[in-house]
Every structure is written in structure tokens, then in C-alpha cells.
Design a protein around this motif. Structure first.
Motif, PDB file in Angstrom:
ATOM      1  N   LEU A  19       0.823  -1.206   0.000  1.00  0.00           N
ATOM      2  CA  LEU A  19       0.000   0.000   0.000  1.00  0.00           C
ATOM      3  C   LEU A  19       0.859   1.258   0.000  1.00  0.00           C
ATOM      4  O   LEU A  19       0.553   2.243  -0.687  1.00  0.00           O
ATOM      5  N   SER A  20       1.935   1.226   0.746  1.00  0.00           N
ATOM      6  CA  SER A  20       2.851   2.358   0.796  1.00  0.00           C
ATOM      7  C   SER A  20       3.488   2.593  -0.573  1.00  0.00           C
ATOM      8  O   SER A  20       3.631   3.732  -1.023  1.00  0.00           O
ATOM      9  N   TYR A  21       3.860   1.516  -1.249  1.00  0.00           N
ATOM     10  CA  TYR A  21       4.457   1.627  -2.585  1.00  0.00           C
ATOM     11  C   TYR A  21       3.424   2.125  -3.597  1.00  0.00           C
ATOM     12  O   TYR A  21       3.708   2.998  -4.410  1.00  0.00           O
ATOM     13  N   GLU A  23       0.940   3.971  -3.078  1.00  0.00           N
ATOM     14  CA  GLU A  23       0.640   5.365  -2.792  1.00  0.00           C
ATOM     15  C   GLU A  23       1.566   6.336  -3.538  1.00  0.00           C
ATOM     16  O   GLU A  23       1.193   7.468  -3.819  1.00  0.00           O
ATOM     17  N   ARG A  24       2.752   5.888  -3.860  1.00  0.00           N
ATOM     18  CA  ARG A  24       3.700   6.733  -4.610  1.00  0.00           C
ATOM     19  C   ARG A  24       3.173   7.102  -5.989  1.00  0.00           C
ATOM     20  O   ARG A  24       3.602   8.089  -6.570  1.00  0.00           O
ATOM     21  N   LEU A  26      -0.083   7.664  -6.725  1.00  0.00           N
ATOM     22  CA  LEU A  26      -1.314   8.448  -6.670  1.00  0.00           C
ATOM     23  C   LEU A  26      -0.963   9.930  -6.719  1.00  0.00           C
ATOM     24  O   LEU A  26      -0.257  10.436  -5.848  1.00  0.00           O
ATOM     25  N   LEU A  28      -1.708  12.824  -5.642  1.00  0.00           N
ATOM     26  CA  LEU A  28      -2.455  13.597  -4.664  1.00  0.00           C
ATOM     27  C   LEU A  28      -2.108  15.086  -4.724  1.00  0.00           C
ATOM     28  O   LEU A  28      -2.923  15.932  -4.376  1.00  0.00           O
ATOM     29  N   LYS A  38       0.574  12.612   1.542  1.00  0.00           N
ATOM     30  CA  LYS A  38       0.153  11.281   1.120  1.00  0.00           C
ATOM     31  C   LYS A  38      -1.150  10.932   1.822  1.00  0.00           C
ATOM     32  O   LYS A  38      -1.478  11.488   2.859  1.00  0.00           O
ATOM     33  N   LEU A  39      -1.858   9.962   1.271  1.00  0.00           N
ATOM     34  CA  LEU A  39      -3.095   9.503   1.902  1.00  0.00           C
ATOM     35  C   LEU A  39      -2.830   8.741   3.202  1.00  0.00           C
ATOM     36  O   LEU A  39      -3.629   8.778   4.117  1.00  0.00           O
ATOM     37  N   LEU A  41      -2.141   5.237   3.205  1.00  0.00           N
ATOM     38  CA  LEU A  41      -2.841   3.963   3.029  1.00  0.00           C
ATOM     39  C   LEU A  41      -2.320   2.859   3.946  1.00  0.00           C
ATOM     40  O   LEU A  41      -3.084   2.001   4.379  1.00  0.00           O
ATOM     41  N   THR A 146      -7.301  13.155   4.949  1.00  0.00           N
ATOM     42  CA  THR A 146      -6.647  11.859   4.760  1.00  0.00           C
ATOM     43  C   THR A 146      -7.041  10.881   5.860  1.00  0.00           C
ATOM     44  O   THR A 146      -7.212   9.686   5.606  1.00  0.00           O
ATOM     45  N   THR A 150      -8.727   7.199   5.188  1.00  0.00           N
ATOM     46  CA  THR A 150      -8.209   5.924   5.695  1.00  0.00           C
ATOM     47  C   THR A 150      -9.145   5.342   6.750  1.00  0.00           C
ATOM     48  O   THR A 150      -9.246   4.121   6.883  1.00  0.00           O
TER      49      THR A 150
END
Length: 181
Positions: A19-21, A23-24, A26, A28, A38-39, A41, A146, A150
Motif C-alpha cells: 500500500l505504501s508503494y 501510494e507513490r 497516486l 495527490l 500522502k493519503l 494507506l 486523509t 483511511t
């Protein structure tokens, strides 16, 4: 730690890293033109671990995600930001979870705000400047959005886990739909 619990923690670490990867990718910054926003996630996994496994496994999962994430693509400064924000967020969410009036949404928003505060503290130390704190009000405003996002994803995940027969750890009766019970 038993084999089943260890395997579950490993799966959750992998999920958080994924999820962290993800997110890169997206964009935003198109909606929120602030650098580094960042969100969060991976916080969905942290919340899941906190509610369904307890504080110790949640700390383990968070720590491993931060260390492995920095090894895979962040370096030491990313580790400092991730660990500082993540641990402050987890500590805040652990305490906030005990407040009966707060649903997972409220806990998530407080965690997002604490994460941003932790990252600002890390930035002040790493950059050697207190002026970074002027960025905090903007980050706190974004953390409401955010944290709600989440929190919504966590709430949906919790409902699915409950439907599958999983139960949260019995610290208190918790609301998963946004309403105190």
C-alpha cells in the motif's frame, strides 16, 4: 509468537509495504498542492493490527514496514520521518481508541494529525530549523481529509473482518461504522 500470529504479521507487513508503494503513484499533489502529502494507506493496516491484534503486534508491523520501506526506496531520512510519524501516530491511536465516543474515523484522523506532527518534529531535527513548523497548520488541515479517507477504508475492512468471524481485541466496544455504540 506462535506460527499463525507470525505469519499473519508477515502478511500485514507485506500488505502495508504494498500500500505504501502503491501510494507513490497516486497524484495527490494535483488535488492538494503541498509537497510530501500522502493519503497514508499503510495506516489502514496499522489500524487493523491495533484493533484486531493489539498494540504489540501493531508496533512490530509498523516498525518492520518503516525499516523495510526505507531499505526499498527511502534511505535513512525516510526512516526517520516514517518511524517518528508512525510511532507518534500509533501511540495516539492506541490512546484514542480507548475513548468510547471515538469511532475508527476519529481515531484515524487523530493518527493522521499525530503522524504529521511527528514528521514535522523529525524535519526540525534533520534540517536543524524550527521554521519547518510553519508547514504544520496546512498538514493538520489535510490530515482531517486523509484521516477520514483511511478511516473509511478501515471501517469497510473491519466490517468485512467481522463478517468473516474475526473479532477485535476486547479492550472496549468499538464502533466500525462511525457511530459510538
Amino acid at each position: 509468537m506462535k506460527a499463525k500470529a507470525l505469519a499473519l504479521c508477515a502478511v500485514l507487513v507485506a500488505l502495508a509495504l504494498g500500500l505504501s508503494y502503491l501510494e507513490r503513484f497516486l497524484p495527490l499533489q494535483i488535488a492538494v498542492p503541498l509537497p510530501g502529502v500522502k493519503l497514508g494507506l499503510a495506516n489502514i493496516v496499522t489500524l487493523m493490527a491495533l484493533y484486531f491484534l493489539g498494540t504489540r503486534p501493531a508496533v512490530t508491523i509498523l516498525g518492520l514496514r518503516c525499516v523495510l520501506g526505507s531499505l526499498f526506496g527511502g534511505g535513512l531520512s525516510a526512516l526517520a520521518f516514517s518511524l517518528t510519524g508512525g510511532l507518534l501516530a500509533l501511540g495516539t491511536m492506541t490512546l484514542a481508541r480507548r475513548i468510547p465516543a471515538l469511532s475508527v474515523y476519529g481515531v484515524s484522523v487523530l493518527g493522521a494529525a499525530a503522524h504529521n506532527l511527528g514528521q514535522i518534529c523529525a524535519a526540525m531535527v534533520l534540517l536543524g530549523s524550527v521554521y519547518v513548523i510553519s508547514y504544520l497548520p496546512f498538514l493538520l488541515a489535510v490530515s482531517v481529509l486523509t484521516g477520514l479517507a483511511t478511516g473509511a477504508a478501515s471501517s469497510a475492512s473491519f466490517r468485512a473482518l467481522l463478517a468473516a468471524g474475526q473479532r477485535p481485541i476486547p479492550t472496549q466496544e468499538v464502533s466500525y461504522a462511525g457511530n459510538p455504540r
